[in-house]
Design a protein around this motif. Structure first.
Motif, PDB file in Angstrom:
ATOM      1  N   LYS A 259       0.743  -1.253  -0.108  1.00 34.40           N
ATOM      2  CA  LYS A 259       0.106  -0.066   0.461  1.00 34.40           C
ATOM      3  C   LYS A 259       1.214   1.003  -0.134  1.00 34.40           C
ATOM      4  O   LYS A 259       2.143   1.466   0.682  1.00 34.40           O
ATOM      5  CB  LYS A 259      -1.028  -0.097   1.120  1.00 34.40           C
ATOM      6  CG  LYS A 259      -2.006  -0.742   1.327  1.00 34.40           C
ATOM      7  CD  LYS A 259      -3.153  -0.820   2.774  1.00 34.40           C
ATOM      8  CE  LYS A 259      -4.049  -1.937   2.088  1.00 34.40           C
ATOM      9  NZ  LYS A 259      -5.124  -2.076   3.031  1.00 34.40           N
ATOM     10  N   LEU A 260       0.580   2.025  -0.789  1.00 31.09           N
ATOM     11  CA  LEU A 260       1.088   3.325  -1.038  1.00 31.09           C
ATOM     12  C   LEU A 260       1.080   4.374   0.094  1.00 31.09           C
ATOM     13  O   LEU A 260      -0.279   4.270   0.450  1.00 31.09           O
ATOM     14  CB  LEU A 260       0.460   4.069  -2.190  1.00 31.09           C
ATOM     15  CG  LEU A 260       1.229   5.748  -1.813  1.00 31.09           C
ATOM     16  CD1 LEU A 260       2.649   4.715  -3.071  1.00 31.09           C
ATOM     17  CD2 LEU A 260       0.391   6.269  -3.160  1.00 31.09           C
ATOM     18  N   PRO A 261       2.396   4.517   0.873  1.00 31.03           N
ATOM     19  CA  PRO A 261       1.528   5.427   2.375  1.00 31.03           C
ATOM     20  C   PRO A 261       0.984   6.448   1.848  1.00 31.03           C
ATOM     21  O   PRO A 261       1.688   7.333   0.500  1.00 31.03           O
ATOM     22  CB  PRO A 261       3.149   5.483   2.649  1.00 31.03           C
ATOM     23  CG  PRO A 261       4.194   5.432   2.167  1.00 31.03           C
ATOM     24  CD  PRO A 261       3.429   4.651   1.015  1.00 31.03           C
ATOM     25  N   THR A 262       0.104   7.393   2.922  1.00 30.93           N
ATOM     26  CA  THR A 262       0.023   8.677   2.543  1.00 30.93           C
ATOM     27  C   THR A 262       0.558  10.133   2.504  1.00 30.93           C
ATOM     28  O   THR A 262       0.018  10.844   2.094  1.00 30.93           O
ATOM     29  CB  THR A 262      -2.151   8.815   2.892  1.00 30.93           C
ATOM     30  OG1 THR A 262      -1.491   8.629   4.633  1.00 30.93           O
ATOM     31  CG2 THR A 262      -2.861   7.788   2.654  1.00 30.93           C
ATOM     32  N   HIS A 263       1.930   9.574   3.908  1.00 30.04           N
ATOM     33  CA  HIS A 263       2.355  10.723   3.588  1.00 30.04           C
ATOM     34  C   HIS A 263       3.559  11.045   4.686  1.00 30.04           C
ATOM     35  O   HIS A 263       3.545  10.387   5.650  1.00 30.04           O
ATOM     36  CB  HIS A 263       1.248  12.002   5.220  1.00 30.04           C
ATOM     37  CG  HIS A 263       0.598  12.826   4.867  1.00 30.04           C
ATOM     38  ND1 HIS A 263      -1.050  11.918   4.525  1.00 30.04           N
ATOM     39  CD2 HIS A 263       0.134  13.143   4.521  1.00 30.04           C
ATOM     40  CE1 HIS A 263      -2.670  12.770   4.280  1.00 30.04           C
ATOM     41  NE2 HIS A 263      -1.170  13.883   4.124  1.00 30.04           N
ATOM     42  N   PRO A 264       4.330   9.729   3.477  1.00 29.04           N
ATOM     43  CA  PRO A 264       5.540   9.958   3.734  1.00 29.04           C
ATOM     44  C   PRO A 264       6.520  10.820   4.922  1.00 29.04           C
ATOM     45  O   PRO A 264       6.278  12.359   4.325  1.00 29.04           O
ATOM     46  CB  PRO A 264       6.456   9.130   2.731  1.00 29.04           C
ATOM     47  CG  PRO A 264       5.547   9.691   1.387  1.00 29.04           C
ATOM     48  CD  PRO A 264       4.108   9.701   1.968  1.00 29.04           C
ATOM     49  N   LYS A 265       6.679  10.614   4.997  1.00 28.00           N
ATOM     50  CA  LYS A 265       8.929  11.436   6.075  1.00 28.00           C
ATOM     51  C   LYS A 265       8.691  12.396   5.072  1.00 28.00           C
ATOM     52  O   LYS A 265       9.222  13.768   5.063  1.00 28.00           O
ATOM     53  CB  LYS A 265       9.342  10.475   6.869  1.00 28.00           C
ATOM     54  CG  LYS A 265       8.347  10.625   8.849  1.00 28.00           C
ATOM     55  CD  LYS A 265       9.246  10.305   9.344  1.00 28.00           C
ATOM     56  CE  LYS A 265       9.362  10.512  10.939  1.00 28.00           C
ATOM     57  NZ  LYS A 265       9.661  10.799  11.583  1.00 28.00           N
TER      58      LYS A 265
ATOM     59  N   TRP B 181       8.494   6.760  -6.622  1.00 24.56           N
ATOM     60  CA  TRP B 181       6.957   5.209  -6.334  1.00 24.56           C
ATOM     61  C   TRP B 181       6.700   5.113  -7.606  1.00 24.56           C
ATOM     62  O   TRP B 181       5.512   4.613  -7.523  1.00 24.56           O
ATOM     63  CB  TRP B 181       6.350   6.553  -6.028  1.00 24.56           C
ATOM     64  CG  TRP B 181       6.739   7.387  -4.170  1.00 24.56           C
ATOM     65  CD1 TRP B 181       7.208   8.349  -4.442  1.00 24.56           C
ATOM     66  CD2 TRP B 181       6.487   6.996  -2.668  1.00 24.56           C
ATOM     67  NE1 TRP B 181       7.334   8.735  -3.132  1.00 24.56           N
ATOM     68  CE2 TRP B 181       7.669   7.640  -1.919  1.00 24.56           C
ATOM     69  CE3 TRP B 181       5.779   6.030  -2.833  1.00 24.56           C
ATOM     70  CZ2 TRP B 181       7.643   7.322  -1.106  1.00 24.56           C
ATOM     71  CZ3 TRP B 181       6.227   5.549  -1.063  1.00 24.56           C
ATOM     72  CH2 TRP B 181       6.992   6.509  -0.539  1.00 24.56           C
TER      73      TRP B 181
ATOM     74  N   TYR C 253       9.919   0.615  -4.656  1.00 25.03           N
ATOM     75  CA  TYR C 253      10.120   1.256  -4.227  1.00 25.03           C
ATOM     76  C   TYR C 253      11.366   1.580  -4.092  1.00 25.03           C
ATOM     77  O   TYR C 253      12.229   1.949  -3.388  1.00 25.03           O
ATOM     78  CB  TYR C 253       9.161   1.569  -2.392  1.00 25.03           C
ATOM     79  CG  TYR C 253       7.404   1.734  -2.720  1.00 25.03           C
ATOM     80  CD1 TYR C 253       7.475   2.151  -4.021  1.00 25.03           C
ATOM     81  CD2 TYR C 253       7.008   1.305  -1.835  1.00 25.03           C
ATOM     82  CE1 TYR C 253       5.742   2.043  -4.231  1.00 25.03           C
ATOM     83  CE2 TYR C 253       5.742   0.564  -1.884  1.00 25.03           C
ATOM     84  CZ  TYR C 253       5.010   1.106  -3.223  1.00 25.03           C
ATOM     85  OH  TYR C 253       3.769   2.009  -2.922  1.00 25.03           O
TER      86      TYR C 253
ATOM     87  N   HIS D 134       6.242  10.943  -6.068  1.00 28.42           N
ATOM     88  CA  HIS D 134       4.673  11.080  -4.526  1.00 28.42           C
ATOM     89  C   HIS D 134       3.836  11.251  -4.850  1.00 28.42           C
ATOM     90  O   HIS D 134       3.896  12.629  -5.070  1.00 28.42           O
ATOM     91  CB  HIS D 134       4.953  10.941  -2.960  1.00 28.42           C
ATOM     92  CG  HIS D 134       3.667   9.988  -2.239  1.00 28.42           C
ATOM     93  ND1 HIS D 134       2.936  10.679  -2.073  1.00 28.42           N
ATOM     94  CD2 HIS D 134       3.834   9.049  -1.735  1.00 28.42           C
ATOM     95  CE1 HIS D 134       2.082  10.044  -0.825  1.00 28.42           C
ATOM     96  NE2 HIS D 134       2.553   8.600  -0.938  1.00 28.42           N
TER      97      HIS D 134
END
Length: 66
Positions: A4-10, A17, A22, A39
């Motif tokens: 799953k694609l992280p919604t708010h990566p650091k 992406w 990745y 992203h």
């Protein structure tokens, strides 16, 4: 199945992406072009997910979705 694609990566700028690998931005292994795929948060801002989820809810006035 891709992760799953992280919604708010650091630090989204550190990763490509473009596929389920990745890869790090400096070691693209899939050969999918020579540049990393950004992203969605980099392209559309912090509220990209709300915008994406709301896109299917709009109607064009005729009672049908576009």
């Amino acid at each position: 199945m891709p992760p799953k694609l992280p919604t708010h990566p650091k630090h989204p700028e550190r990763i490509c992406w473009g596929c389920q690998n990745y890869c790090g931005a400096d070691s693209l292994s899939c050969g999918n072009g020579s540049e990393r795929t950004p992203h969605p948060v980099e392209l559309f801002g912090e509220d990209w997910l709300e915008w994406e989820l709301g896109a299917g809810d709009k109607e064009d006035g005729s009672g049908q979705k576009p």
